[in-house]
Structures are given as C-alpha cells and as structure tokens.
Design a protein around this motif. Structure first.
Motif, short mmCIF file in Angstrom:
data_model
loop_
_atom_site.label_atom_id
_atom_site.label_comp_id
_atom_site.label_asym_id
_atom_site.label_seq_id
_atom_site.Cartn_x
_atom_site.Cartn_y
_atom_site.Cartn_z
N PHE A 284 40.66 47.56 26.14
CA PHE A 284 40.61 46.25 26.63
C PHE A 284 39.99 46.18 27.93
CE2 PHE A 284 43.31 45.47 23.12
CZ PHE A 284 43.02 44.02 22.73
N VAL A 285 38.92 45.69 28.19
CA VAL A 285 38.30 45.95 29.66
C VAL A 285 38.12 44.32 30.07
CG1 VAL A 285 36.36 46.22 31.10
CG2 VAL A 285 36.96 47.80 29.29
N GLY A 286 39.13 43.97 31.26
CA GLY A 286 39.17 42.87 32.04
C GLY A 286 38.38 42.97 33.43
N VAL A 287 37.30 42.15 33.46
CA VAL A 287 36.51 42.02 34.88
C VAL A 287 36.46 40.54 35.37
CG1 VAL A 287 34.48 41.90 33.57
CG2 VAL A 287 34.66 42.88 35.82
N VAL A 288 36.33 40.55 36.60
CA VAL A 288 36.17 39.31 37.42
C VAL A 288 34.91 39.45 37.79
CG1 VAL A 288 36.78 37.85 39.36
CG2 VAL A 288 38.56 38.98 38.04
N VAL A 289 33.90 38.23 37.65
CA VAL A 289 32.40 38.32 37.99
C VAL A 289 32.18 37.27 38.87
CG1 VAL A 289 30.03 38.30 37.05
CG2 VAL A 289 31.89 39.55 35.66
N LEU A 290 31.45 37.54 40.01
CA LEU A 290 31.01 36.62 41.14
C LEU A 290 29.45 36.41 40.76
CD1 LEU A 290 33.96 38.03 41.89
CD2 LEU A 290 33.41 36.55 44.13
N PRO A 291 28.87 35.61 41.58
CA PRO A 291 27.73 35.71 41.81
C PRO A 291 26.96 36.66 42.70
CG PRO A 291 28.41 33.24 41.84
CD PRO A 291 29.38 34.30 42.09
N PHE A 292 27.78 37.26 43.60
CA PHE A 292 27.48 38.31 44.32
C PHE A 292 28.47 39.35 44.62
CE2 PHE A 292 29.42 34.70 46.57
CZ PHE A 292 30.34 35.03 47.48
#
Length: 331
Positions: A284-292
């Motif tokens: 399981f790969v959990g990632v937080v993504v932002l526009p920058f």
C-alpha cells in the motif's frame, strides 16, 4: 519559427503572409463565473478591469479604420490607440459591456468607470515575486494596451477565495484538483480497473465506522496507490516567502502526511471493510499531493511513500513517478 497567418486586412488579390508571435484566442468569462457559483465576491476589481481592458483592446484592434492594428497585435502582442480620446472610448466600451458583465460579476450597482480603471491598472503588478507590469503605457500622443501583460495578470488575479477554508469556492477547487490527479493516474501504467475506480470518492467504513474517503486511486500489480489531495493555492504571499503563509503550508502538510500515513496503515492492516475489499494487494502506497512542492524546513522529517516518491509531493512529481522507469509497471 513564429506562426504564419494570412492577413485579414488585405484583399485576396494582394495576399500577404504575416509572421505572428501572438495569435488571439477566446476566453470564456461565463465559464469562470460558473466555476465560482456566481458568488458576489468571487472577483477582485483588478480582475474585472483587466477583462474590460481586453474587451476594449479587441474592439480597438478590429475597428475598420485601424487597418494596421490587427497585424501589429499579431506581431507585438499589443494594440495602439490615440491617447487624447482613450478615456472616452474606454468609457464607451465599459458601457457596452454593462449588461453582460454586470450579470456575470453580480454587480448590484455599476460603480466602475474608466478613470478608476486606468488608475488601478497603472499601479498593478508585483516587484516580488516579479510579475509583468502595467498593461497600459502612454506616450505623448498614443496609448499602448499590452495584451500579453493582460493575460499574465489575469492569471495572477485568478486566485479567488485563497483565504477561505471552506465553502463553495474551496469545494470546487478541491474537486477539480482531485479529478485532475485521477486523470493523470488514468493515463499511466497505474490506471485502476473499473471496479477499483469506483472506490474513488467513496467513504470507506470499518465496522460501520467511517474512516476516510479516497481522493484518487491507482494500482500496479500487487500495489495499491491511495492519494490524499490538498488543493492549497500557490498565492503571491507564499511566493514572496511570507512567514505565516509558508509556515501554515508546512504545518498543514506535515499534519496531512501523518494522518494519511496512519489511515493507509490501518487499511493495510485490515484491507477488507464494510464496503471495500483491498485484500488482493500486498503493498500500500499512501501519498499526499499538492499543486506545488511544499517548502519543508526539514524534509527528512517526512519519509518517502515509496522509492523515489516523497510522502508529500507536487502533482508534477507524482506524474513523473508514475511514469518512472524505476517502477516495473511503468515500462
């Protein structure tokens, strides 16, 4: 090589090939207004005056008596008009747009005028972060309307609702960002199957208790990718390095990573719930993504979600990782 277009200002018998650096396109203000739900405060005065000025410049460039203006626009990105009558003609252009823009911008009373607009646009822009200057420049007899500058500034002043934490504008921005992330995953080797894609946006439950919802999702072999999207806008204050703006993004990012890592860990430990079954996946790969990419004073505090993928990353970094050769499924 600049684009080539036949000039519309000459007859077919005297065709002239014009090499252009700028080609006009249409921008739909109606779509912008719809995006922000027709709220009365969705725009700023600078934005409205830029729209009015661009519409005025279009009229100026298309006037029959200004035969040389359209080629000038294509070559230089600006149009030229007589300075003496500029304020009067700009006022007439504003009046012509009264009904259309009055509705789109929810103006209860029309208080805007050419003199105010000229004054405001004459002091627009930013020295840090560096941005283009005023779109209005004057010589002794002429006024120059720089449409390239208008377009750049229009983008800079499109950060409506940047200080709002909730409400319609934030919800629209968040939903759009989530859909953008998913669309990038969908055209990558990590594209989810139809049944897995249906999990996106669904509130997952364990023992009748809601645990989270998935903003974007993907899969590669036995690995499940779970994305938490944070649509923080990249504001001028953040670009300037303002202490409060930078600190808030860093604090929120660290908190989001900690919470998402914990949630993904709980899902990995119990991959089968009331309304989902991820038991087919061993990783399981959990990632937080932002526009920058967020500034972090100590990046080492946040571990990688996977090899080559920071636990908090920009959309561009996620896209690069999805297609990276280091991922077997990306080849």
């Amino acid at each position: 090589m600049p684009a080539s277009r036949d000039s519309p200002d000459v007859e077919a018998t005297n065709a002239l090939q014009l090499f252009a650096r700028w080609l006009p396109v249409e921008l739909s203000i109606e779509r912008v207004a719809e995006l922000y739900g027709r709220q009365s405060d969705w725009w700023r005065p600078e934005y409205l005056y830029l729209v009015l000025l661009m519409r005025f410049a279009r009229r100026l460039a298309m006037q029959e008596k200004t035969d040389g203006f359209f080629p000038t626009l294509l070559r230089t990105g600006y149009v030229v008009g007589p300075r003496k009558s500029f304020e009067k003609t700009f006022s007439l252009s504003i009046e012509a747009d009264r009904e259309t823009l009055g509705t789109l911008f929810n103006l209860e009373e029309w208080r805007l005028n050419a003199a105010e607009g000229i004054s405001l646009l004459g002091n627009i822009g930013s020295t840090w972060p560096t941005s283009t200057g005023t779109p209005l420049r004057f010589s002794t007899d002429s006024v120059y309307v720089d449409l390239e500058s208008c377009l750049v500034l229009l983008d800079l002043y499109s950060d409506f609702g940047q200080e709002q934490r909730d409400g319609p504008i934030v919800n629209v921005r968040a939903r759009h960002f989530e859909e953008t992330i998913q669309s990038i995953i969908d055209i990558s080797p990590w594209a989810p199957t139809k049944s897995l894609a249906e999990m996106r946006g669904r509130t997952l439950r364990h023992s009748r208790i809601s645990i989270t919802d998935i903003d974007a999702i993907g899969e590669s072999s036995d690995t499940l990718l779970l994305v938490s999207a944070k649509s923080h806008p990249f504001t001028w204050e953040y670009a300037r390095g303002g202490y409060g703006a930078v600190r808030n993004i860093e604090t929120n990012t660290k908190k989001a990573v900690a919470e998402w890592t914990d949630l993904v860990g709980r899902i990995s430990a119990r991959p089968r719930g009331d309304n989902f079954d991820f038991s087919a996946y061993s990783k399981f790969v959990g990632v937080v993504v932002l526009p920058f990419a967020p500034y972090l004073s100590n990046p080492a505090e946040i571990a990688d979600a996977a090899r080559g993928l920071p636990a908090a990353c920009s959309l561009a970094e996620l896209e690069y990782w999805l297609l990276s050769p280091q991922n077997p499924e990306s080849n």
